[in-house]
Enzyme design. Structure first.
Site, PDB file in Angstrom:
ATOM      1  N   CYS A   1      -6.605  -6.973   4.027  1.00 20.61           N
ATOM      2  CA  CYS A   1      -7.920  -6.331   3.881  1.00 20.61           C
ATOM      3  C   CYS A   1      -8.817  -6.974   2.813  1.00 20.61           C
ATOM      4  O   CYS A   1      -9.994  -7.233   3.062  1.00 20.61           O
ATOM      5  CB  CYS A   1      -7.778  -4.859   3.496  1.00 20.61           C
ATOM      6  SG  CYS A   1      -6.227  -4.078   3.918  1.00 20.61           S
TER       7      CYS A   1
ATOM      8  N   CYS B   1      -2.199  -5.975   2.166  1.00 20.01           N
ATOM      9  CA  CYS B   1      -3.621  -5.623   2.050  1.00 20.01           C
ATOM     10  C   CYS B   1      -4.293  -6.421   0.934  1.00 20.01           C
ATOM     11  O   CYS B   1      -5.331  -7.047   1.143  1.00 20.01           O
ATOM     12  CB  CYS B   1      -3.747  -4.120   1.792  1.00 20.01           C
ATOM     13  SG  CYS B   1      -5.435  -3.576   1.660  1.00 20.01           S
TER      14      CYS B   1
ATOM     15  N   GLU C   1     -11.836 -10.609  13.862  1.00 19.12           N
ATOM     16  CA  GLU C   1     -12.369 -10.726  12.495  1.00 19.12           C
ATOM     17  C   GLU C   1     -12.405 -12.192  12.052  1.00 19.12           C
ATOM     18  O   GLU C   1     -13.403 -12.659  11.477  1.00 19.12           O
ATOM     19  CB  GLU C   1     -11.527  -9.887  11.531  1.00 19.12           C
ATOM     20  CG  GLU C   1     -11.733  -8.387  11.747  1.00 19.12           C
ATOM     21  CD  GLU C   1     -11.024  -7.500  10.736  1.00 19.12           C
ATOM     22  OE1 GLU C   1     -11.353  -6.303  10.685  1.00 19.12           O
ATOM     23  OE2 GLU C   1     -10.142  -7.983   9.995  1.00 19.12           O
TER      24      GLU C   1
ATOM     25  N   GLU D   1     -29.322   7.708  11.159  1.00 19.19           N
ATOM     26  CA  GLU D   1     -30.001   8.930  11.624  1.00 19.19           C
ATOM     27  C   GLU D   1     -29.872   9.101  13.139  1.00 19.19           C
ATOM     28  O   GLU D   1     -30.003  10.211  13.658  1.00 19.19           O
ATOM     29  CB  GLU D   1     -31.473   8.951  11.196  1.00 19.19           C
ATOM     30  CG  GLU D   1     -32.345   7.921  11.866  1.00 19.19           C
ATOM     31  CD  GLU D   1     -33.802   7.987  11.387  1.00 19.19           C
ATOM     32  OE1 GLU D   1     -34.369   9.090  11.327  1.00 19.19           O
ATOM     33  OE2 GLU D   1     -34.367   6.916  11.066  1.00 19.19           O
TER      34      GLU D   1
ATOM     35  N   TYR E   1      -7.630  -6.967  16.306  1.00 15.30           N
ATOM     36  CA  TYR E   1      -8.366  -6.873  15.042  1.00 15.30           C
ATOM     37  C   TYR E   1      -8.480  -8.241  14.343  1.00 15.30           C
ATOM     38  O   TYR E   1      -9.563  -8.684  13.970  1.00 15.30           O
ATOM     39  CB  TYR E   1      -7.590  -5.981  14.066  1.00 15.30           C
ATOM     40  CG  TYR E   1      -7.743  -4.498  14.173  1.00 15.30           C
ATOM     41  CD1 TYR E   1      -6.995  -3.765  15.090  1.00 15.30           C
ATOM     42  CD2 TYR E   1      -8.577  -3.805  13.298  1.00 15.30           C
ATOM     43  CE1 TYR E   1      -7.078  -2.384  15.126  1.00 15.30           C
ATOM     44  CE2 TYR E   1      -8.665  -2.423  13.327  1.00 15.30           C
ATOM     45  CZ  TYR E   1      -7.918  -1.715  14.244  1.00 15.30           C
ATOM     46  OH  TYR E   1      -8.006  -0.350  14.281  1.00 15.30           O
TER      47      TYR E   1
ATOM     48  N   LYS F   1      -9.670 -10.813   3.270  1.00 10.26           N
ATOM     49  CA  LYS F   1     -10.401 -10.842   4.550  1.00 10.26           C
ATOM     50  C   LYS F   1     -11.837 -10.368   4.374  1.00 10.26           C
ATOM     51  O   LYS F   1     -12.774 -11.028   4.823  1.00 10.26           O
ATOM     52  CB  LYS F   1      -9.637  -9.961   5.563  1.00 10.26           C
ATOM     53  CG  LYS F   1     -10.187  -9.858   6.957  1.00 10.26           C
ATOM     54  CD  LYS F   1     -11.242  -8.806   7.171  1.00 10.26           C
ATOM     55  CE  LYS F   1     -10.900  -7.414   6.751  1.00 10.26           C
ATOM     56  NZ  LYS F   1      -9.981  -6.703   7.620  1.00 10.26           N
TER      57      LYS F   1
ATOM     58  N   ASP G   1       3.659   0.015   7.738  1.00  4.46           N
ATOM     59  CA  ASP G   1       3.797  -0.887   8.888  1.00  4.46           C
ATOM     60  C   ASP G   1       5.246  -1.104   9.321  1.00  4.46           C
ATOM     61  O   ASP G   1       5.487  -1.571  10.435  1.00  4.46           O
ATOM     62  CB  ASP G   1       3.207  -2.264   8.555  1.00  4.46           C
ATOM     63  CG  ASP G   1       1.693  -2.243   8.447  1.00  4.46           C
ATOM     64  OD1 ASP G   1       1.106  -1.147   8.478  1.00  4.46           O
ATOM     65  OD2 ASP G   1       1.103  -3.332   8.329  1.00  4.46           O
TER      66      ASP G   1
ATOM     67  N   ARG H   1       1.787   9.351  -0.169  1.00  2.54           N
ATOM     68  CA  ARG H   1       1.388  10.483  -1.029  1.00  2.54           C
ATOM     69  C   ARG H   1       1.914  11.802  -0.477  1.00  2.54           C
ATOM     70  O   ARG H   1       2.338  12.685  -1.236  1.00  2.54           O
ATOM     71  CB  ARG H   1      -0.136  10.543  -1.151  1.00  2.54           C
ATOM     72  CG  ARG H   1      -0.661   9.418  -2.003  1.00  2.54           C
ATOM     73  CD  ARG H   1      -2.145   9.569  -2.260  1.00  2.54           C
ATOM     74  NE  ARG H   1      -2.629   8.457  -3.047  1.00  2.54           N
ATOM     75  CZ  ARG H   1      -3.867   8.014  -3.037  1.00  2.54           C
ATOM     76  NH1 ARG H   1      -4.776   8.608  -2.272  1.00  2.54           N
ATOM     77  NH2 ARG H   1      -4.228   7.006  -3.792  1.00  2.54           N
TER      78      ARG H   1
ATOM     79  N   ALA I   1      14.850  -6.531  -2.719  1.00  2.00           N
ATOM     80  CA  ALA I   1      15.953  -5.563  -2.773  1.00  2.00           C
ATOM     81  C   ALA I   1      16.546  -5.372  -1.388  1.00  2.00           C
ATOM     82  O   ALA I   1      15.851  -5.551  -0.380  1.00  2.00           O
ATOM     83  CB  ALA I   1      15.428  -4.230  -3.298  1.00  2.00           C
TER      84      ALA I   1
ATOM     85  N   ALA J   1     -12.188   0.681  11.217  1.00  2.00           N
ATOM     86  CA  ALA J   1     -13.306  -0.264  11.355  1.00  2.00           C
ATOM     87  C   ALA J   1     -12.747  -1.622  11.696  1.00  2.00           C
ATOM     88  O   ALA J   1     -11.658  -1.981  11.247  1.00  2.00           O
ATOM     89  CB  ALA J   1     -14.089  -0.345  10.049  1.00  2.00           C
TER      90      ALA J   1
ATOM     91  N   GLY K   1      -0.466 -10.134  16.909  1.00  2.00           N
ATOM     92  CA  GLY K   1       0.244  -8.927  16.513  1.00  2.00           C
ATOM     93  C   GLY K   1       1.194  -9.188  15.352  1.00  2.00           C
ATOM     94  O   GLY K   1       1.304 -10.324  14.853  1.00  2.00           O
TER      95      GLY K   1
ATOM     96  N   SER L   1       0.828  -1.218   0.000  1.00  2.00           N
ATOM     97  CA  SER L   1       0.000   0.000   0.000  1.00  2.00           C
ATOM     98  C   SER L   1       0.859   1.263   0.000  1.00  2.00           C
ATOM     99  O   SER L   1       0.673   2.165  -0.829  1.00  2.00           O
ATOM    100  CB  SER L   1      -0.893   0.020   1.241  1.00  2.00           C
ATOM    101  OG  SER L   1      -1.571  -1.197   1.385  1.00  2.00           O
TER     102      SER L   1
ATOM    103  N   HIS M   1     -34.287   8.943   6.985  1.00  2.00           N
ATOM    104  CA  HIS M   1     -35.206   8.022   7.636  1.00  2.00           C
ATOM    105  C   HIS M   1     -35.799   7.031   6.649  1.00  2.00           C
ATOM    106  O   HIS M   1     -36.123   7.429   5.531  1.00  2.00           O
ATOM    107  CB  HIS M   1     -36.330   8.838   8.299  1.00  2.00           C
ATOM    108  CG  HIS M   1     -37.245   8.003   9.121  1.00  2.00           C
ATOM    109  ND1 HIS M   1     -36.876   7.493  10.344  1.00  2.00           N
ATOM    110  CD2 HIS M   1     -38.506   7.583   8.875  1.00  2.00           C
ATOM    111  CE1 HIS M   1     -37.887   6.791  10.825  1.00  2.00           C
ATOM    112  NE2 HIS M   1     -38.890   6.821   9.963  1.00  2.00           N
TER     113      HIS M   1
END
Ligand code: FAD
Ligand code: NDP
Length: 460
Positions: free
Chosen positions: A46, A41, A179, A440, A175, A49, A301, A318, A113, A340, A260, A13, A435
């Protein structure tokens, strides 16, 4: 000898984001990836998963269907079909990554590398030089030194198990453990989760932790708190016998470590280049992702900075590219990071927990709502949604928002924008709800649940 403005080690990533964004600013960029582009990922995190999470939801959907008038025969599940479909999709994504890099003008080296010095990289027989080097080598699962630990698997292996086991024991309460507990349970496996602490998801909001744990247990996941596995023995029939620290023994088909992750800094040539690591072997970087060596940077990471999440690695990459090749010096220090957990029920969270806020603020107001979601009310299921706002009692600013329930990740992304913009509880109150929806509730919670005052730990 080939020379680059930037050479990136690691095509996950953070590495791909750094390389593409730097090339888009006109830099001459090369990137080496020793395994498959997309990194953890895409290949073992991600993406697969989330597909497995989707797969594990269908039994609940089928149960709910009958209450809506649908008649079905008992569904059956084929593990090989799921594995094949998911990893065909992963292979497609690998190809997309490769072509994105090529289109961006990045030279791709599909090899491992290492660093030879602060400006020199070795790839097989080739030696390459670069003005700047980005290390984005990510991490790998950590397996504690328990007798017989070689008989266990990690999340890397869990996706590829030859057959779906009847029983699995998962060690960990973070996590990955929660999951995968949900995934395997949903697919029909008997799941036992061994948590060394007093409950799952240490560090998350207390109400969130408690509700998710209660609902996981209600679904049939066996969560053993304050329990550790001390030894693992493989029996002649292939099953495993676990010794627990309470003196009991437990038999299982598969044992998974979700204890971990550690950074990929071994044998990378960091010493040769003079790059400093901390005592967890993570590369030390400042807020600009700069290491102890001026022209060497690290993201994701492999560093000890920021949460180990894909969007964090991407944004760090970025920001680095914009700062060095795009004439816009920036870092991600002021960014709000929602997260999340795709547990069952899932969690969406952003900002301070109730516990953190009461440590940091003189007065904290808590707004809280818990209800049965509409979709499952016909099915009379035990599902519950929790929504919670943590508010600075003096300024009214919303410090944190937490949700447990279906679509928590989708809902929390928008709430995170409001929190980044500094929204107050009044701003939430002045926003009209959609609604009927669960979301809401975030704008209709009027009654305070409770207030914490200076005494910090005492709710009044
Ligand atoms: P990585 O993506 O790990 O990429 C590092 C790359 O470097 C790898 O491809 C590796 O092969 C390569 N490499 C290593 N050494 C070398 C070398 N010497 N030469 C060349 N290449 C090398 N995050 C989320 O935000 N949401 C989720 O839902 C989520 N789910 C996850 C589920 C699981 C099971 C796991 C394990 C992680 C999950 N994560 C999730 C975390 C996320 O995957 C990581 O935070 C993210 O991938 C980190 O990106 P990275 O670029 O730092 O490293
Ligand atoms: P976590 O840090 O989330 O959890 C590790 C768990 O293992 C904790 O419960 C910890 O207990 C326990 N543990 C650590 N060492 C031992 C030990 N020796 N014996 C028993 N238990 C132990 O790591 P994960 O591996 O679950 O995930 C790694 C990271 O990947 C996450 O932190 C997250 O950043 C990322 N990720 C993100 C996801 C997402 O965004 N949805 C999904 C999956 C991963 P204790 O709490 O007591 O220390």
């Amino acid at each position: 000898m080939t020379h680059y403005d930037l050479f990136v080690i690691g095509g996950g990533s953070g590495g791909v984001a750094s390389a593409r964004a730097s090339a888009a600013h006109g830099a001459k960029v090369g990137i080496a990836e020793g395994d498959a582009f997309g990194g953890t990922c895409v290949n073992r995190g991600c993406v697969p998963k989330k597909f497995y999470v989707y797969a594990s939801h269908f039994p609940d959907e089928v149960r709910a269907m009958t209450h809506y008038g649908w008649q079905t025969s008992e569904p059956s599940f084929d593990w090989d079909t799921l594995k094949r479909a998911v990893f065909e999709e992963v292979a497609r994504l690998n190809g997309i990554y490769d072509s994105m890099l090529n289109k961006a003008g990045v030279t791709v080296y599909p090899k491992r590398a290492t660093l030879e010095d602060a400006h020199t990289i070795r790839i097989g027989d080739e030696t390459i030089t670069a003005d700047k080097i980005m290390i984005a080598t990510g991490g790998k699962p950590f397996v504690p030194a328990i007798e017989g630990s070689e008989h266990g698997i990690t999340s890397d292996d869990a996706f590829h198990l030859e057959t779906l086991p009847k029983r699995i024991v998962i060690i960990g309460g973070g996590y990955i453990a929660v999951e995968f507990a949900g995934i395997f349970h949903g697919l029909g496996v008997e799941v036992h989760q061994m948590v060394r602490g007093d409950g799952i998801l240490r560090g998350f909001d207390g109400d969130v932790r408690a509700l998710v744990q209660e609902k996981m247990q209600q679904k049939g996941i066996h969560i053993h708190c304050q329990t550790s596995v001390t030894a693992i023995v493989k029996e002649a029939n292939g099953s495993l016998t676990l010794s627990l620290d309470n003196g009991e023994k437990m038999a299982t088909d598969v044992l998974m470590f979700a204890t971990g992750r550690v950074p990929n800094t071994e044998s990378l040539g960091l010493e040769a280049a003079g790059v400093a690591c901390d005592d967890k072997h993570e590369i030390i970087v400042d807020e600009w992702q700069q290491t102890s060596i001026e022209n060497i940077y690290a993201v994701g990471d492999v560093t000890g900075r920021g949460l180990d999440l894909t969007p964090v690695a991407i944004n760090q990459g970025r920001a680095f590219a914009d700062s060095h090749f795009g004439n816009s010096r920036r870092n991600i220090e002021d960014m709000v990071i929602p997260t999340a957990v795709f547990s069952q029920p899932p969690i969406g969270t952003v900002g301070l927990t109730e516990e953190e806020a009461t440590e940091q603020y003189a007065k904290v107001d808590i707004y809280r709502s818990q209800f049965r979601p509409m979709k499952y009310s016909l099915a009379k299921s035990e599902d519950q949604v929790l929504m919670k706002l943590v508010v600075d009692g003096d300024s009214g600013k919303v410090l944190g928002a937490h949700m447990v329930g279906e679509d928590a990740a989708e809902i929390m992304q928008g709430v995170a924008v409001a929190i980044r913009a500094g929204a107050t509880k009044t701003d939430f109150d002045r926003t009209v709800g959609i609604h009927p929806s669960s979301a809401e509730e975030f704008v209709t919670m009027r009654e305070k649940s409770h207030t914490h005052t200076n005494d910090r730990r005492q709710a009044c």
